[in-house]
Design an enzyme around this catalytic site. Structure first.
Site, PDB file in Angstrom:
ATOM      1  N   HIS A   1      -8.599  -0.163  -8.436  1.00  0.00           N
ATOM      2  CA  HIS A   1      -8.133   1.077  -7.856  1.00  0.00           C
ATOM      3  C   HIS A   1      -6.808   1.444  -8.253  1.00  0.00           C
ATOM      4  O   HIS A   1      -6.843   2.789  -8.581  1.00  0.00           O
ATOM      5  CB  HIS A   1      -7.568   0.389  -6.262  1.00  0.00           C
TER       6      HIS A   1
ATOM      7  N   ASP B   1       0.871  -1.290   0.029  1.00  0.00           N
ATOM      8  CA  ASP B   1       0.045   0.032   0.030  1.00  0.00           C
ATOM      9  C   ASP B   1       0.955   1.354  -0.065  1.00  0.00           C
ATOM     10  O   ASP B   1       1.657   1.502   1.000  1.00  0.00           O
ATOM     11  CB  ASP B   1      -0.819  -0.012   1.194  1.00  0.00           C
TER      12      ASP B   1
END
Lengths: 415, 195
Positions: free
Chosen positions: A323, A230
């Site tokens: 995403h 992330d």
């Protein structure tokens, strides 16, 4: 020149009390050196040489400087975000007193010194790369510097995916407290709150974590509790890109020289629902491999994604709804710097988890950089099926200060 | 000779710097404007005052004697209180801790220091002129028997320990409330073996 606050110095003697050095540290150091010398003479390295490595707890991050620490500073293992509201009747003079008190506390605590009147000063002697970063909400400007708040300093536009609660939103003054040791964070938080209590009430506190110090090589991109790598696209602190994104440039000016902004979004991640998704589905939702964060079209984490690549039946390998594709701005000015922490609190409902991300994002201009990205993700992002923003707050992050000043002194310059 | 050392603490951040400087350089006196001159006879680091809305409060800090001879501090004055005294904390016959004015003042040995801290020696402020809240600044002057003086400004901080203001109305020599059954905040630090 390296921006202030970007570097850390593990083992800096500045953070260690002289008496500790004299009575403990130095003696231990001599012993370790002697041991190392023996090893060198013997020619065989030994694990005992590791005793030379200074404890991470002694690490300090400079406090004073043109910029605040805790932005370009490599993210520590633990973070607490504390939002305070000014009490009714607090004046500009009161805000000034508060900021002076808190600056003094932060300056001392981050260097391994107890705060003035610290009843648990021993807890401060292991700063563990502690940083304290101040952010100002609209309410603080209203009291201390009316009319001088940046135009973007207000709640974000309402997004369809948001399920915000006030318990995690807004606030007049933010303290971002980060260190590689949770006891250090807890003590700093309590000391700062003790010196805030005459002026403010606590609005919310959100605590988060990353991997413990030493678990991974420094600089490794963090993983969130979905298991995803992330933050791969983050600009690297110290780089020209980081400078532009966080502190602005001629085309995209920050509200104050060496100032920036912080958007904190508490994003609930439905792990129980995520559990129902198979591995390929999980990778497709993000557009990256779970193994190392590489784009589905690549091999290594930092490989450029190939959005044109098609699979055997003609669909994009990196799906339109992924995403990665939605978050990636085509406009290079729409970049942000993420410094997120995971949260994991006891589940309150029928599920077995209440987890998520404290998505902390620094950028020179919230409206120009953060909002367009969030709008795109609001319109379409398959990840929205598993994530829900439940808290949102925006703060103006002021420049740092010198030893004779205090954080936020610029607000009072023309007062 | 009278040596007057004025520490102008412009802000709390300055105080922090002084404190840090003092700690990283051992017993060296806090740096001051005239750093080229020899060590000041008297200097103070980390001065602070406990916030109080009325009645009594106390001031703390570490006073250093940078001179080559003993110095005895005999008086303290501040506009914050018409009655400011140097206080010590001692054990009374019943074993409790009690504060009282220090007879003859505090003697700081040459090159030594006097710690003024909650639960121990401190500067007592009685009959406060007004409420003093966190962030306020209070000027003080210490005077020694040989004429040496030290002016400084102390920052007011919230502090819930060391409840010096338990028993207002006592005479100026002694005020109880710290001894007897109530050891809260006061007796503990003084009797701590770590000190």
């Amino acid at each position: 020149m390296e921006p202030a606050g970007a570097g850390t110095s593990a083992g800096s003697s500045k953070g260690v009390r002289r008496r500790n050095l004299l009575l403990g540290g130095a003696a231990a150091g001599v012993g370790a050196l002697a041991a190392a010398g023996t090893q060198l003479v013997g020619g065989a390295p030994s694990s005992s040489v590791a005793a030379e490595t200074p404890d991470n707890g002694a690490g300090t991050v400079p406090f004073f400087g043109p910029r605040q620490a805790g932005i370009g500073t490599a993210a520590q293992a633990h973070g607490a975000f504390v939002a305070l509201d000014l009490k009714p009747g607090i004046t500009a003079a009161g805000v000034k007193s508060l900021l002076k008190l808190l600056t003094s506390d932060a300056a001392r605590l981050t260097q391994g010194e107890g705060a003035l009147a610290d009843t648990e000063a021993e807890l401060a002697f292991r700063p563990a790369n502690l940083t304290v970063t101040f952010g100002f909400g609209p309410g603080l400007f209203r009291v201390a510097a009316p009319g001088r708040a940046p135009s973007w300093l207000r709640p974000l536009p309402k997004f369809g995916i948001d399920r915000l609660v006030k318990e995690y939103s807004d606030g007049d003054l933010l303290l971002q407290i980060c260190a590689d040791d949770p006891l250090t964070v807890a003590h700093a938080q309590r000391m700062l709150l003790k010196d805030s209590r005459s002026f403010t009430t606590v609005r919310w506190i959100q605590q988060g974590f990353r991997r413990a110090y030493g678990t991974e090589k420094p600089g490794t991109t963090m993983r969130n509790l979905f298991g995803q790598v992330d933050g791969t696209a983050n600009p690297v602190p110290g780089s020209e890109s980081f400078e532009r994104v966080v502190f602005g440039d001629g085309a995209n000016r920050s509200w104050a020289e060496n100032g920036t902004s912080l958007v904190l979004r508490r994003i609930s991640m439905n792990l129980d629902k995520w559990d129902e998704l198979d591995r390929s589905g999980r990778e497709e939702s993000v557009g990256r491999k779970l193994s190392n964060g590489a784009p589905l079209t690549g091999v290594d984490e930092h490989d450029e994604p190939d959005f044109k690549a098609l699979n055997p039946v003609g669909f994009p390998v990196i799906a339109d709804f992924s995403h990665l594709r939605r978050a990636r701005p085509e406009d290079p000015s729409q970049r942000i710097f993420r410094r997120a922490f995971n949260y994991d609190v006891p589940p309150g409902g029928p599920g077995v988890s209440d987890s998520g991300l404290l998505f902390a994002s620094f950028q020179a201009d919230v409206d120009r950089q953060f909002v367009p990205i969030q709008k795109r993700l609001d319109d379409l992002d398959i990840l929205n099926q598993w994530t829900t923003p439940v808290g949102s707050a925006v703060f103006a992050v002021p420049p740092g200060c010198g030893p004779d000043g205090f954080v936020g002194e610029g607000l009072f310059a023309f007062a | 000779m009278t040596t007057k050392k004025t520490l102008s603490l412009l802000s709390l951040a300055t105080a922090a710097t002084l404190a840090l400087g003092a700690c990283s350089s051992g017993n060296a006196p806090a740096p001051a404007a005239s750093s080229a001159s020899p060590a000041p006879a008297l200097s103070i680091s980390e001065p602070w005052v406990k916030a109080a809305s009325s009645g009594m409060t106390a001031a703390f800090g570490t006073v250093r004697n940078g001179s080559g001879k003993d110095i005895t501090i005999t008086t303290v004055t501040t506009p914050a209180s018409p009655m400011a005294e140097l206080h010590e904390t001692v054990m009374n016959p019943s074993g409790g801790m009690q504060m009282r004015a220090k007879e003859g003042g505090f003697t700081i040995p040459a090159g030594g220091e006097l710690k003024l801290e909650p639960g121990a020696n401190h500067i007592m402020l009685m009959k406060l002129a007004k409420a003093y809240r966190a962030g306020d600044e209070i000027p003080f002057e210490l005077k020694a028997s040989d004429g040496t003086a030290l002016s400084f400004t102390a920052q007011v901080k919230d502090f819930s320990g060391a409840k010096e203001n338990y028993a207002p109305g006592g005479d100026s020599g002694e005020h109880s409330g710290h001894g007897g059954e109530d050891h809260s905040g006061h007796a503990q630090p003084t009797t701590s073996p770590a000190k």
